[in-house]
Design a protein around this motif. Structure first.
Motif, PDB file in Angstrom:
ATOM      1  N   CYS A  32     -45.086  22.818 -76.173  1.00  0.00           N
ATOM      2  CA  CYS A  32     -44.487  22.807 -74.831  1.00  0.00           C
ATOM      3  C   CYS A  32     -43.547  21.617 -74.652  1.00  0.00           C
ATOM      4  CB  CYS A  32     -45.579  22.788 -73.766  1.00  0.00           C
ATOM      5  SG  CYS A  32     -46.435  24.347 -73.580  1.00  0.00           S
ATOM      6  N   ALA A  33     -43.964  20.464 -75.159  1.00  0.00           N
ATOM      7  CA  ALA A  33     -43.111  19.278 -75.036  1.00  0.00           C
ATOM      8  C   ALA A  33     -41.826  19.449 -75.836  1.00  0.00           C
ATOM      9  CB  ALA A  33     -43.870  18.041 -75.499  1.00  0.00           C
ATOM     10  N   GLY A  34     -41.919  20.021 -77.026  1.00  0.00           N
ATOM     11  CA  GLY A  34     -40.729  20.251 -77.844  1.00  0.00           C
ATOM     12  C   GLY A  34     -39.774  21.243 -77.206  1.00  0.00           C
ATOM     13  N   ILE A  35     -40.312  22.345 -76.695  1.00  0.00           N
ATOM     14  CA  ILE A  35     -39.468  23.353 -76.024  1.00  0.00           C
ATOM     15  C   ILE A  35     -38.832  22.746 -74.786  1.00  0.00           C
ATOM     16  CG2 ILE A  35     -39.508  25.567 -74.796  1.00  0.00           C
ATOM     17  CD1 ILE A  35     -39.765  25.881 -77.816  1.00  0.00           C
ATOM     18  N   SER A  36     -39.614  21.973 -74.040  1.00  0.00           N
ATOM     19  CA  SER A  36     -39.070  21.324 -72.845  1.00  0.00           C
ATOM     20  C   SER A  36     -37.944  20.369 -73.199  1.00  0.00           C
ATOM     21  CB  SER A  36     -40.171  20.570 -72.103  1.00  0.00           C
ATOM     22  OG  SER A  36     -41.154  21.443 -71.648  1.00  0.00           O
ATOM     23  N   LEU A  37     -38.095  19.645 -74.293  1.00  0.00           N
ATOM     24  CA  LEU A  37     -37.057  18.721 -74.722  1.00  0.00           C
ATOM     25  C   LEU A  37     -35.789  19.464 -75.122  1.00  0.00           C
ATOM     26  CD1 LEU A  37     -36.487  15.736 -75.189  1.00  0.00           C
ATOM     27  CD2 LEU A  37     -37.278  16.014 -77.515  1.00  0.00           C
ATOM     28  N   ILE A  38     -35.927  20.576 -75.801  1.00  0.00           N
ATOM     29  CA  ILE A  38     -34.755  21.383 -76.178  1.00  0.00           C
ATOM     30  C   ILE A  38     -34.034  21.885 -74.930  1.00  0.00           C
ATOM     31  CG2 ILE A  38     -34.029  23.534 -77.276  1.00  0.00           C
ATOM     32  CD1 ILE A  38     -36.303  23.034 -79.343  1.00  0.00           C
ATOM     33  N   ILE A  39     -34.800  22.369 -73.964  1.00  0.00           N
ATOM     34  CA  ILE A  39     -34.198  22.861 -72.720  1.00  0.00           C
ATOM     35  C   ILE A  39     -33.538  21.714 -71.971  1.00  0.00           C
ATOM     36  CG2 ILE A  39     -34.712  23.892 -70.470  1.00  0.00           C
ATOM     37  CD1 ILE A  39     -36.862  25.567 -71.923  1.00  0.00           C
ATOM     38  N   PHE A  40     -34.190  20.543 -71.946  1.00  0.00           N
ATOM     39  CA  PHE A  40     -33.624  19.377 -71.277  1.00  0.00           C
ATOM     40  C   PHE A  40     -32.300  18.981 -71.910  1.00  0.00           C
ATOM     41  CE2 PHE A  40     -33.414  14.724 -70.571  1.00  0.00           C
ATOM     42  CZ  PHE A  40     -33.385  14.735 -69.183  1.00  0.00           C
ATOM     43  N   LEU A  41     -32.213  19.016 -73.226  1.00  0.00           N
ATOM     44  CA  LEU A  41     -30.950  18.706 -73.904  1.00  0.00           C
ATOM     45  C   LEU A  41     -29.885  19.744 -73.575  1.00  0.00           C
ATOM     46  CD1 LEU A  41     -32.288  17.488 -77.366  1.00  0.00           C
ATOM     47  CD2 LEU A  41     -31.389  16.105 -75.485  1.00  0.00           C
ATOM     48  N   GLY A  42     -30.310  20.995 -73.380  1.00  0.00           N
ATOM     49  CA  GLY A  42     -29.376  22.026 -72.937  1.00  0.00           C
ATOM     50  C   GLY A  42     -28.830  21.734 -71.551  1.00  0.00           C
ATOM     51  N   ILE A  43     -29.694  21.195 -70.683  1.00  0.00           N
ATOM     52  CA  ILE A  43     -29.253  20.813 -69.340  1.00  0.00           C
ATOM     53  C   ILE A  43     -28.247  19.671 -69.429  1.00  0.00           C
ATOM     54  CG2 ILE A  43     -30.010  19.748 -67.172  1.00  0.00           C
ATOM     55  CD1 ILE A  43     -32.676  21.241 -67.540  1.00  0.00           C
ATOM     56  N   LEU A  44     -28.530  18.700 -70.280  1.00  0.00           N
ATOM     57  CA  LEU A  44     -27.622  17.557 -70.410  1.00  0.00           C
ATOM     58  C   LEU A  44     -26.231  17.986 -70.861  1.00  0.00           C
ATOM     59  CD1 LEU A  44     -29.871  14.793 -72.008  1.00  0.00           C
ATOM     60  CD2 LEU A  44     -29.089  14.988 -69.645  1.00  0.00           C
ATOM     61  N   SER A  45     -26.176  18.998 -71.719  1.00  0.00           N
ATOM     62  CA  SER A  45     -24.864  19.461 -72.167  1.00  0.00           C
ATOM     63  C   SER A  45     -24.081  20.109 -71.033  1.00  0.00           C
ATOM     64  CB  SER A  45     -25.019  20.433 -73.341  1.00  0.00           C
ATOM     65  OG  SER A  45     -25.614  21.637 -72.903  1.00  0.00           O
ATOM     66  N   ARG A  46     -24.790  20.647 -70.047  1.00  0.00           N
ATOM     67  CA  ARG A  46     -24.117  21.270 -68.898  1.00  0.00           C
ATOM     68  C   ARG A  46     -23.708  20.271 -67.828  1.00  0.00           C
ATOM     69  NH1 ARG A  46     -23.481  26.977 -69.327  1.00  0.00           N
ATOM     70  NH2 ARG A  46     -24.697  27.498 -71.166  1.00  0.00           N
ATOM     71  N   LEU A  47     -24.226  19.068 -67.897  1.00  0.00           N
ATOM     72  CA  LEU A  47     -23.926  18.084 -66.858  1.00  0.00           C
ATOM     73  C   LEU A  47     -22.484  17.612 -66.886  1.00  0.00           C
ATOM     74  CD1 LEU A  47     -27.110  15.869 -66.625  1.00  0.00           C
ATOM     75  CD2 LEU A  47     -26.308  17.598 -65.050  1.00  0.00           C
ATOM     76  N   THR A  48     -21.791  17.804 -67.984  1.00  0.00           N
ATOM     77  CA  THR A  48     -20.384  17.398 -68.026  1.00  0.00           C
ATOM     78  C   THR A  48     -19.573  18.178 -67.002  1.00  0.00           C
ATOM     79  OG1 THR A  48     -19.975  18.963 -69.824  1.00  0.00           O
ATOM     80  CG2 THR A  48     -20.478  16.684 -70.435  1.00  0.00           C
ATOM     81  N   VAL A  49     -19.946  19.426 -66.764  1.00  0.00           N
ATOM     82  CA  VAL A  49     -19.265  20.232 -65.745  1.00  0.00           C
ATOM     83  C   VAL A  49     -19.487  19.620 -64.369  1.00  0.00           C
ATOM     84  CG1 VAL A  49     -19.174  22.503 -64.664  1.00  0.00           C
ATOM     85  CG2 VAL A  49     -19.475  22.329 -67.122  1.00  0.00           C
ATOM     86  N   VAL A  50     -20.715  19.204 -64.097  1.00  0.00           N
ATOM     87  CA  VAL A  50     -21.032  18.586 -62.813  1.00  0.00           C
ATOM     88  C   VAL A  50     -20.250  17.292 -62.645  1.00  0.00           C
ATOM     89  CG1 VAL A  50     -22.894  17.560 -61.439  1.00  0.00           C
ATOM     90  CG2 VAL A  50     -23.320  19.648 -62.730  1.00  0.00           C
ATOM     91  N   LEU A  51     -20.169  16.495 -63.694  1.00  0.00           N
ATOM     92  CA  LEU A  51     -19.429  15.232 -63.608  1.00  0.00           C
ATOM     93  C   LEU A  51     -17.950  15.471 -63.341  1.00  0.00           C
ATOM     94  CD1 LEU A  51     -21.065  13.251 -66.554  1.00  0.00           C
ATOM     95  CD2 LEU A  51     -21.541  13.062 -64.114  1.00  0.00           C
ATOM     96  N   ASP A  52     -17.376  16.459 -63.993  1.00  0.00           N
ATOM     97  CA  ASP A  52     -15.964  16.770 -63.767  1.00  0.00           C
ATOM     98  C   ASP A  52     -15.718  17.214 -62.330  1.00  0.00           C
ATOM     99  OD1 ASP A  52     -15.446  16.157 -66.406  1.00  0.00           O
ATOM    100  OD2 ASP A  52     -15.488  18.255 -67.080  1.00  0.00           O
ATOM    101  N   ILE A  53     -16.592  18.044 -61.805  1.00  0.00           N
ATOM    102  CA  ILE A  53     -16.425  18.524 -60.430  1.00  0.00           C
ATOM    103  C   ILE A  53     -16.622  17.390 -59.430  1.00  0.00           C
ATOM    104  CG2 ILE A  53     -17.440  20.041 -58.676  1.00  0.00           C
ATOM    105  CD1 ILE A  53     -17.818  22.107 -60.891  1.00  0.00           C
ATOM    106  N   MET A  54     -17.577  16.493 -59.715  1.00  0.00           N
ATOM    107  CA  MET A  54     -17.774  15.351 -58.815  1.00  0.00           C
ATOM    108  C   MET A  54     -16.550  14.442 -58.793  1.00  0.00           C
ATOM    109  SD  MET A  54     -21.749  14.306 -59.231  1.00  0.00           S
ATOM    110  CE  MET A  54     -21.656  13.063 -57.967  1.00  0.00           C
ATOM    111  N   GLU A  55     -15.905  14.260 -59.924  1.00  0.00           N
ATOM    112  CA  GLU A  55     -14.675  13.466 -59.962  1.00  0.00           C
ATOM    113  C   GLU A  55     -13.566  14.149 -59.169  1.00  0.00           C
ATOM    114  OE1 GLU A  55     -13.654  12.730 -64.022  1.00  0.00           O
ATOM    115  OE2 GLU A  55     -15.400  11.455 -64.375  1.00  0.00           O
ATOM    116  N   GLU A  56     -13.496  15.461 -59.262  1.00  0.00           N
ATOM    117  CA  GLU A  56     -12.487  16.208 -58.505  1.00  0.00           C
ATOM    118  C   GLU A  56     -12.743  16.105 -57.007  1.00  0.00           C
ATOM    119  OE1 GLU A  56     -10.824  20.783 -58.226  1.00  0.00           O
ATOM    120  OE2 GLU A  56     -11.854  20.124 -60.047  1.00  0.00           O
ATOM    121  N   ILE A  57     -14.011  16.218 -56.603  1.00  0.00           N
ATOM    122  CA  ILE A  57     -14.360  16.083 -55.183  1.00  0.00           C
ATOM    123  C   ILE A  57     -14.033  14.674 -54.696  1.00  0.00           C
ATOM    124  CG2 ILE A  57     -16.321  15.987 -53.582  1.00  0.00           C
ATOM    125  CD1 ILE A  57     -17.554  18.305 -55.196  1.00  0.00           C
TER     126      ILE A  57
END
Length: 128
Positions: A32-57
Motif C-alpha cells: 500500500c505504501a509503495g502504490i501510494s508513493l507511485i500515485i503521489f509521484l503521479g500527482i507531483l508530475s501534474r502539479l506543473t499545470v497548476v503552477l503554470d495556471i497560478m502564474e497566469e492568474i
C-alpha cells in the motif's frame, strides 16, 4: 499517467495487499505504501499545470509573487500531510495520522498569518 491507469493501479495494489492480510500483514502495508508513493509521484508530475495556471492568474490580477509562493507552499504542505496521514492510517496508526494532520493545519495557518495581517492593515488604512 491517466486516471484510468491510476485507478487500475490502486485497485490492483489493494487486491494484492488483501492477499497478504491473513498471513504477513506487513507486506500488505508495504504494498500500500509503495502504490501510494507511485500515485503521489503521479500527482507531483501534474502539479506543473497548476503552477503554470497560478502564474497566469497572478499576471491577470497583479498578485505579489510572495503570495503565489505562499499558496504553492500551502498546497505542497496539504498534499504531503494528507499522503503521510493516509499511509499511517492504513498501517493502523490513527493517532500518528491525526498528529500529522494537525501539524499540517498549524503550518498552513502560520503561513497564512502574514496574509491576514496585510489584509487587516489594508482595511485599517481604508477606514482611516
Amino acid at each position: 499517467m491517466g486516471m484510468l491507469q491510476i485507478g487500475l493501479l490502486g485497485v490492483a495494489g489493494a487486491l494484492l495487499a488483501i492477499q497478504f492480510k491473513g498471513g504477513k500483514t506487513e507486506y500488505g502495508i508495504y504494498i500500500c505504501a509503495g502504490i501510494s508513493l507511485i500515485i503521489f509521484l503521479g500527482i507531483l508530475s501534474r502539479l506543473t499545470v497548476v503552477l503554470d495556471i497560478m502564474e497566469e492568474i497572478a499576471g491577470y490580477i497583479d498578485l505579489a509573487p510572495a503570495y503565489t509562493g505562499m499558496l504553492i507552499k500551502m498546497l505542497g504542505i496539504t498534499y504531503v500531510a494528507e499522503f503521510s496521514s493516509a499511509i499511517c492510517r492504513d498501517a493502523g496508526y490513527q493517532t500518528i495520522a491525526q498528529q500529522i494532520e494537525i501539524f499540517g493545519k498549524a503550518v498552513v495557518l502560520v503561513l497564512g498569518l502574514p496574509v491576514i495581517l496585510a489584509l487587516l492593515e489594508m482595511i485599517r488604512d481604508f477606514l482611516a
